[in-house]
Design an enzyme around this catalytic site. Structure first.
Site, PDB file in Angstrom:
ATOM      1  N   ASP A  10      88.661  33.492  29.046  1.00 10.66           N
ATOM      2  CA  ASP A  10      87.622  32.706  28.815  1.00 10.66           C
ATOM      3  C   ASP A  10      87.144  32.173  30.162  1.00 10.66           C
ATOM      4  O   ASP A  10      87.969  32.151  31.263  1.00 10.66           O
ATOM      5  CB  ASP A  10      87.595  31.357  27.951  1.00 10.66           C
ATOM      6  CG  ASP A  10      86.263  30.594  27.775  1.00 10.66           C
ATOM      7  OD1 ASP A  10      85.437  31.247  27.619  1.00 10.66           O
ATOM      8  OD2 ASP A  10      86.506  29.391  28.064  1.00 10.66           O
ATOM      9  N   SER A  11      85.909  31.843  30.269  1.00 13.35           N
ATOM     10  CA  SER A  11      85.557  31.324  31.671  1.00 13.35           C
ATOM     11  C   SER A  11      86.237  30.133  32.000  1.00 13.35           C
ATOM     12  O   SER A  11      86.091  29.618  33.163  1.00 13.35           O
ATOM     13  CB  SER A  11      83.962  30.908  31.683  1.00 13.35           C
ATOM     14  OG  SER A  11      83.633  30.009  30.405  1.00 13.35           O
ATOM     15  N   TYR A  42      80.147  30.689  33.261  1.00 11.76           N
ATOM     16  CA  TYR A  42      79.306  31.727  33.120  1.00 11.76           C
ATOM     17  C   TYR A  42      78.212  31.904  32.436  1.00 11.76           C
ATOM     18  O   TYR A  42      77.432  32.667  32.592  1.00 11.76           O
ATOM     19  CB  TYR A  42      80.172  32.850  32.110  1.00 11.76           C
ATOM     20  CG  TYR A  42      81.697  33.312  32.656  1.00 11.76           C
ATOM     21  CD1 TYR A  42      82.245  32.878  33.795  1.00 11.76           C
ATOM     22  CD2 TYR A  42      82.244  34.443  32.051  1.00 11.76           C
ATOM     23  CE1 TYR A  42      83.397  33.350  34.326  1.00 11.76           C
ATOM     24  CE2 TYR A  42      83.338  34.762  32.274  1.00 11.76           C
ATOM     25  CZ  TYR A  42      84.085  34.365  33.505  1.00 11.76           C
ATOM     26  OH  TYR A  42      85.336  34.697  33.936  1.00 11.76           O
ATOM     27  N   GLY A  43      77.792  30.926  31.824  1.00 10.55           N
ATOM     28  CA  GLY A  43      76.721  30.735  30.974  1.00 10.55           C
ATOM     29  C   GLY A  43      75.104  30.893  31.438  1.00 10.55           C
ATOM     30  O   GLY A  43      74.156  31.103  31.044  1.00 10.55           O
ATOM     31  N   CYS A  73      85.242  34.182  25.123  1.00 13.73           N
ATOM     32  CA  CYS A  73      84.142  33.612  25.743  1.00 13.73           C
ATOM     33  C   CYS A  73      82.795  34.441  25.141  1.00 13.73           C
ATOM     34  O   CYS A  73      82.847  35.696  25.212  1.00 13.73           O
ATOM     35  CB  CYS A  73      84.169  33.952  27.054  1.00 13.73           C
ATOM     36  SG  CYS A  73      82.706  33.412  27.887  1.00 13.73           S
ATOM     37  N   GLU A 150      82.716  18.740  28.438  1.00 16.13           N
ATOM     38  CA  GLU A 150      83.549  18.869  29.337  1.00 16.13           C
ATOM     39  C   GLU A 150      83.539  17.486  29.882  1.00 16.13           C
ATOM     40  O   GLU A 150      84.625  16.998  30.457  1.00 16.13           O
ATOM     41  CB  GLU A 150      83.262  19.846  30.397  1.00 16.13           C
ATOM     42  CG  GLU A 150      83.473  21.192  29.833  1.00 16.13           C
ATOM     43  CD  GLU A 150      83.783  22.296  30.781  1.00 16.13           C
ATOM     44  OE1 GLU A 150      83.479  22.051  32.008  1.00 16.13           O
ATOM     45  OE2 GLU A 150      84.303  23.456  30.432  1.00 16.13           O
ATOM     46  N   CYS A 182      79.248  29.952  20.993  1.00 16.73           N
ATOM     47  CA  CYS A 182      79.927  29.494  22.418  1.00 16.73           C
ATOM     48  C   CYS A 182      81.250  28.588  21.877  1.00 16.73           C
ATOM     49  O   CYS A 182      81.377  27.556  21.094  1.00 16.73           O
ATOM     50  CB  CYS A 182      78.887  28.518  22.977  1.00 16.73           C
ATOM     51  SG  CYS A 182      79.446  27.624  24.396  1.00 16.73           S
ATOM     52  N   THR A 183      82.164  28.728  22.831  1.00 13.07           N
ATOM     53  CA  THR A 183      83.394  28.062  22.692  1.00 13.07           C
ATOM     54  C   THR A 183      83.553  26.760  22.692  1.00 13.07           C
ATOM     55  O   THR A 183      84.370  25.988  21.975  1.00 13.07           O
ATOM     56  CB  THR A 183      84.333  28.487  24.017  1.00 13.07           C
ATOM     57  OG1 THR A 183      83.492  28.215  25.157  1.00 13.07           O
ATOM     58  CG2 THR A 183      84.821  30.104  23.989  1.00 13.07           C
ATOM     59  N   HIS A 184      82.556  25.931  23.111  1.00 13.36           N
ATOM     60  CA  HIS A 184      82.530  24.487  23.145  1.00 13.36           C
ATOM     61  C   HIS A 184      81.833  23.933  22.290  1.00 13.36           C
ATOM     62  O   HIS A 184      82.160  22.886  21.902  1.00 13.36           O
ATOM     63  CB  HIS A 184      81.783  24.063  24.532  1.00 13.36           C
ATOM     64  CG  HIS A 184      82.463  24.397  25.868  1.00 13.36           C
ATOM     65  ND1 HIS A 184      82.922  25.588  26.297  1.00 13.36           N
ATOM     66  CD2 HIS A 184      83.086  23.486  26.809  1.00 13.36           C
ATOM     67  CE1 HIS A 184      83.456  25.466  27.538  1.00 13.36           C
ATOM     68  NE2 HIS A 184      83.441  24.195  27.840  1.00 13.36           N
TER      69      HIS A 184
HETATM   70  N1  DGL Z   1      82.837  29.948  27.428  1.00 15.18           N
HETATM   71  C1  DGL Z   1      81.578  30.024  27.618  1.00 15.18           C
HETATM   72  C2  DGL Z   1      80.707  30.698  26.224  1.00 15.18           C
HETATM   73  O1  DGL Z   1      81.677  30.729  25.133  1.00 15.18           O
HETATM   74  C3  DGL Z   1      80.805  28.552  27.613  1.00 15.18           C
HETATM   75  C4  DGL Z   1      81.015  27.910  29.019  1.00 15.18           C
HETATM   76  C5  DGL Z   1      80.532  28.708  30.133  1.00 15.18           C
HETATM   77  O2  DGL Z   1      79.252  28.838  30.194  1.00 15.18           O
HETATM   78  O3  DGL Z   1      81.256  29.655  30.689  1.00 15.18           O
HETATM   79  O4  DGL Z   1      79.706  31.212  26.064  1.00 15.18           O
END
Ligand code: DGL
Length: 265
Positions: A10-11, A42-43, A73, A150, A182-184
């Site tokens: 993941d990022s 990464y977003g 991710c 975060e 999205c993971t978060h």
């Molecule tokens: N892990 C990214 C996703 O699931 C979210 C965090 C990021 O922007 O890197 O899209």
């Protein structure tokens, strides 16, 4: 090969929500997690940059001898899934398709929403995949959600205001199901549910992804027979201490050690 690990990247920390589910559904599997925190988020990166990072991350995990790659991710998956699937000699699973399948099974009105980072939504992947299945899609980029998570402020009044703001376009629609792409976002689940109302179903792709991984390993006879407790390894491309601290938000099990990935030193 059966005793080899499953690799997840993941990022940053968020993909640990996927690892948590994989650890639940596949309790005998060894897991290696790589969080590319040096390049987080990464977003808001370009397609080329995301693709390059995804390749580097996959290569790092391949060097560890993994038997399956799970792109945890959504942003990376939106740009690199096909390319990695084609290039790698091991099987690749992403969070994208299992999430879409779960969404399709849940919707009754055939009107859904997909929430993701700016890059995920800009990729247009979810829109195209769902429209081709005769589903009406509202795709909403929610770039401020990740920082709220975060910072440990998922239920802060400011987070609630932002959630209301992003989700306002869904108010007078027949949307009945929303994909948290999205993971978060699972960490904002409560606040999102409150903003949308209890009649809306929220779909998290992680459980379906873990099941897809289990099915694939079973089909290819790659499941770990599980004679000893599983080993979990954690790598990051920046500041292992910070990773360990933030990882607690996403992964409920103890994390003994986080190593700096050698390729990023
Ligand atoms: N892990 C990214 C996703 O699931 C979210 C965090 C990021 O922007 O890197 O899209």
């Amino acid at each position: 090969m059966n005793h080899s690990s499953i690799g997840l990247f993941d990022s940053g920390f968020g993909g640990l929500t996927v690892m948590r589910e994989v650890a639940e559904q596949l309790p005998h599997e060894n897991l290696i997690y790589f969080g590319d925190t040096a390049h987080l988020p990464y977003g808001n990166k370009s397609a080329e940059t995301i693709l390059q990072y995804a390749f580097d991350n996959a290569q790092f995990l391949l060097d560890q001898g993994i038997k399956l790659l799970i792109i945890s991710c959504h942003t990376a998956c939106s740009y690199a899934f096909e390319a990695l699937q084609q290039k790698l000699s091991i099987p690749v699973i992403g969070v994208r398709e299992p999430g879409i399948e779960a969404l399709l099974q849940a919707t009754r009105t055939k009107q859904v929403a997909v929430l993701g980072t700016r890059a995920t939504i800009a990729s247009g992947f979810f829109q195209a995949a769902l429209q081709s299945r005769q589903i009406d899609v509202h795709a909403i980029a929610c770039p401020l959600f990740v920082p709220f998570v975060e910072e440990g402020l998922p239920n802060h009044p400011a987070a609630k205001l932002i959630i209301e703001h992003y989700l306002a376009p869904l108010k007078r629609t027949a949307v009945d199901t929303v994909l948290l792409a999205c993971t978060h976002y699972p960490l904002l689940r409560e606040a999102i549910q409150e903003a949308l109302g209890s009649h809306i179903q929220l779909i998290e792709p992680a459980p379906a992804t873990a099941l897809a991984a289990r099915d694939l390993l079973k089909k290819r006879k790659l499941l770990n027979p599980g004679t000893s407790p599983p080993v979990y390894q954690f790598y990051t491309s920046d500041d292992p201490q910070k990773f360990r601290q933030l990882a607690k938000l996403f992964f409920p099990r103890p994390i003994e050690q986080v190593l700096l990935s050698p390729c990023k030193k």
